[in-house]
Scaffold this motif. Structure first.
Motif, short mmCIF file in Angstrom:
data_model
loop_
_atom_site.label_atom_id
_atom_site.label_comp_id
_atom_site.label_asym_id
_atom_site.label_seq_id
_atom_site.Cartn_x
_atom_site.Cartn_y
_atom_site.Cartn_z
N VAL A 136 0.84 -1.20 0.00
CA VAL A 136 0.00 0.00 0.00
C VAL A 136 0.87 1.25 0.00
O VAL A 136 1.84 1.35 0.77
CB VAL A 136 -0.94 0.02 1.22
N VAL A 137 0.52 2.20 -0.86
CA VAL A 137 1.14 3.52 -0.84
C VAL A 137 0.04 4.57 -0.72
O VAL A 137 -1.08 4.36 -1.20
CB VAL A 137 1.98 3.78 -2.12
N VAL A 138 0.36 5.68 -0.04
CA VAL A 138 -0.66 6.71 0.20
C VAL A 138 -0.97 7.49 -1.08
O VAL A 138 -2.13 7.69 -1.45
CB VAL A 138 -0.21 7.65 1.32
N ASN A 143 4.95 6.50 -11.54
CA ASN A 143 5.28 5.45 -12.50
C ASN A 143 4.93 4.10 -11.87
O ASN A 143 5.81 3.40 -11.33
CB ASN A 143 6.76 5.52 -12.88
N PRO A 144 3.65 3.69 -11.91
CA PRO A 144 3.23 2.45 -11.28
C PRO A 144 3.99 1.22 -11.80
O PRO A 144 4.31 0.32 -11.03
CB PRO A 144 1.73 2.37 -11.63
N ALA A 145 4.28 1.21 -13.11
CA ALA A 145 4.97 0.04 -13.68
C ALA A 145 6.35 -0.14 -13.05
O ALA A 145 6.79 -1.27 -12.82
CB ALA A 145 5.09 0.21 -15.19
N GLN A 146 7.01 0.96 -12.76
CA GLN A 146 8.33 0.89 -12.14
C GLN A 146 8.24 0.31 -10.74
O GLN A 146 9.09 -0.49 -10.32
CB GLN A 146 8.96 2.28 -12.09
N ALA A 156 11.44 -2.89 -3.38
CA ALA A 156 10.53 -1.75 -3.17
C ALA A 156 10.61 -1.28 -1.73
O ALA A 156 10.93 -2.06 -0.82
CB ALA A 156 9.10 -2.16 -3.51
N PRO A 157 10.34 -0.01 -1.46
CA PRO A 157 10.30 0.47 -0.07
C PRO A 157 9.17 -0.23 0.69
O PRO A 157 8.26 -0.81 0.10
CB PRO A 157 10.04 1.97 -0.22
N ALA A 158 9.25 -0.17 2.01
CA ALA A 158 8.26 -0.85 2.84
C ALA A 158 6.85 -0.32 2.58
O ALA A 158 6.67 0.87 2.29
CB ALA A 158 8.62 -0.67 4.32
N SER A 159 5.91 -1.20 2.69
CA SER A 159 4.51 -0.81 2.48
C SER A 159 4.01 0.05 3.62
O SER A 159 4.47 -0.04 4.76
CB SER A 159 3.63 -2.06 2.37
N GLN A 160 3.04 0.90 3.33
CA GLN A 160 2.30 1.59 4.36
C GLN A 160 1.47 0.56 5.15
O GLN A 160 1.05 -0.45 4.59
CB GLN A 160 1.38 2.64 3.75
N GLY A 198 -1.08 -3.77 -10.16
CA GLY A 198 -1.71 -2.62 -9.53
C GLY A 198 -1.32 -1.36 -10.28
O GLY A 198 -0.69 -1.43 -11.33
N PRO A 199 -1.72 -0.22 -9.77
CA PRO A 199 -2.40 -0.02 -8.47
C PRO A 199 -3.92 -0.03 -8.60
O PRO A 199 -4.47 0.21 -9.66
CB PRO A 199 -1.90 1.37 -8.07
N MET A 200 -4.58 -0.30 -7.45
CA MET A 200 -6.03 -0.22 -7.36
C MET A 200 -6.36 0.70 -6.20
O MET A 200 -5.84 0.53 -5.09
CB MET A 200 -6.65 -1.61 -7.17
N PRO A 201 -7.20 1.72 -6.42
CA PRO A 201 -7.45 2.74 -5.40
C PRO A 201 -8.45 2.29 -4.35
O PRO A 201 -9.32 1.44 -4.58
CB PRO A 201 -8.02 3.90 -6.22
N SER A 202 -8.33 2.87 -3.15
CA SER A 202 -9.32 2.72 -2.08
C SER A 202 -9.22 3.95 -1.20
O SER A 202 -8.37 4.83 -1.43
CB SER A 202 -9.06 1.45 -1.26
N VAL A 203 -10.02 4.02 -0.18
CA VAL A 203 -9.97 5.17 0.74
C VAL A 203 -8.66 5.19 1.52
O VAL A 203 -8.29 6.22 2.10
CB VAL A 203 -11.17 5.14 1.72
N ASP A 204 -7.97 4.06 1.57
CA ASP A 204 -6.72 3.97 2.33
C ASP A 204 -5.49 4.33 1.50
O ASP A 204 -4.40 4.48 2.04
CB ASP A 204 -6.54 2.56 2.89
N GLY A 205 -5.64 4.39 0.18
CA GLY A 205 -4.49 4.68 -0.66
C GLY A 205 -4.54 3.89 -1.95
O GLY A 205 -5.62 3.63 -2.50
N TRP A 206 -3.35 3.48 -2.41
CA TRP A 206 -3.23 2.73 -3.67
C TRP A 206 -2.61 1.37 -3.37
O TRP A 206 -1.58 1.28 -2.71
CB TRP A 206 -2.38 3.52 -4.67
N HIS A 207 -3.28 0.32 -3.87
CA HIS A 207 -2.91 -1.05 -3.50
C HIS A 207 -2.30 -1.79 -4.69
O HIS A 207 -2.81 -1.73 -5.82
CB HIS A 207 -4.16 -1.82 -3.03
N PHE A 208 -1.22 -2.52 -4.40
CA PHE A 208 -0.64 -3.47 -5.33
C PHE A 208 -0.79 -4.86 -4.71
O PHE A 208 -0.66 -5.02 -3.50
CB PHE A 208 0.84 -3.16 -5.58
#
Length: 260
Positions: A136-138, A143-146, A156-160, A198-208
């Motif tokens: 999850v990213v806020v 560049n989502p593909a990257q 990748a950096p740690a998830s939210q 991903g990403p897929m959006p939600s109220v919490d952010g963007w999900h992969f």
């Protein structure tokens, strides 16, 4: 005889009789509160059970007054249609009536349970499930593909944090739908295994997401669901009994649908 006349129980009952008689004379329709010797015995027993000793004459008089007061309040509550105005009271009464209708239901035999299990076999499957993880990213990545490539390569950096967690092991499809919605479930079902997307959006952010495994629908062994079968059988017995009870009273309570 004099002692009997001085008994508070006798005086209270006699006062009640005079009260109802007076009410009748002025034109009221009385509905006496009958207090039998059996009911008095129950009041005495309940009091003794709570206090450890039988009620005195004064306390018995108070018990009778309390009972009378409660009965009057109960009858007036029914007459004023409080039941129809309070959903919680309606639910309690409906539940109690169901219990009364079904109080003599017999305990099912093993053969009856086995037949019910076989006749309702679809109830006793463990639904299809998914094992997956999310990242999850806020903010939506530029560049989502990257980020997908970085996730795939483990750099990748740690998830939210996520309120539902990041790892999901054998979550049923219905649970996944409840947590993330139909669109995410459909994507998880169609995704390639072990490949981030991903990403897929939600109220919490963007999900992969990355799907690790899909688990097929599986019939549960009877020994594992026997108690559930028993509970379902009892529910079905109750449903049939209540349906029959209501059918018997349809003449008393005809259904009338008002035109729109």
């Amino acid at each position: 005889m004099r002692g009997f006349i001085r008994d508070p129980l006798f005086l209270f009952l006699w006062g009640g009789i005079l009260l109802f008689a007076t009410y009748s004379l002025v034109g009221g329709n009385t509905h006496p509160v009958n207090l039998t010797s059996e009911m008095l015995a129950v009041l005495d027993q309940d009091y003794e059970r709570l206090t450890g000793s039988p009620p005195s004459l004064k306390m018995r008089d108070q018990l009778i007054r309390d009972h009378y007061q409660q009965e009057v309040l109960f009858r007036e509550a029914l007459r004023s249609n409080i039941v129809e105005k309070d959903p919680e009271i309606r639910e309690v009464l409906i539940e109690k009536m169901q219990e009364s209708v079904a109080e003599d239901l017999s305990e099912p035999a093993a053969a009856e349970l086995a037949l019910f299990y076989a006749s309702n076999i679809d109830r006793y499957y463990q639904e299809s499930s998914l094992s997956f993880q999310q990242h999850v990213v806020v903010e939506k990545p530029s560049n989502p593909a990257q980020l997908v490539i970085a996730l795939q390569e483990g750099r990748a950096p740690a998830s939210q944090p996520s309120r539902y967690g990041l790892e999901f092991s054998a979550y049923g499809n219905s649970m996944v739908r409840g947590l993330f919605g139909e669109a995410v479930l459909a994507s998880l079902l169609d995704a390639q295994l072990n490949a981030w997307f991903g990403p897929m959006p939600s109220v919490d952010g963007w999900h992969f997401f990355l799907v690790r495994d899909r688990h097929a629908r599986e019939l549960l062994d009877y020994s594992l669901v026997e108690e559930q079968v028993r509970a379902d059988y009892r529910v079905e017995q109750l449903r049939q009994r209540v349906n029959g009870f209501v059918k018997d009273y349809q003449g008393r309570y005809p259904l009338k649908l008002e035109a729109d």
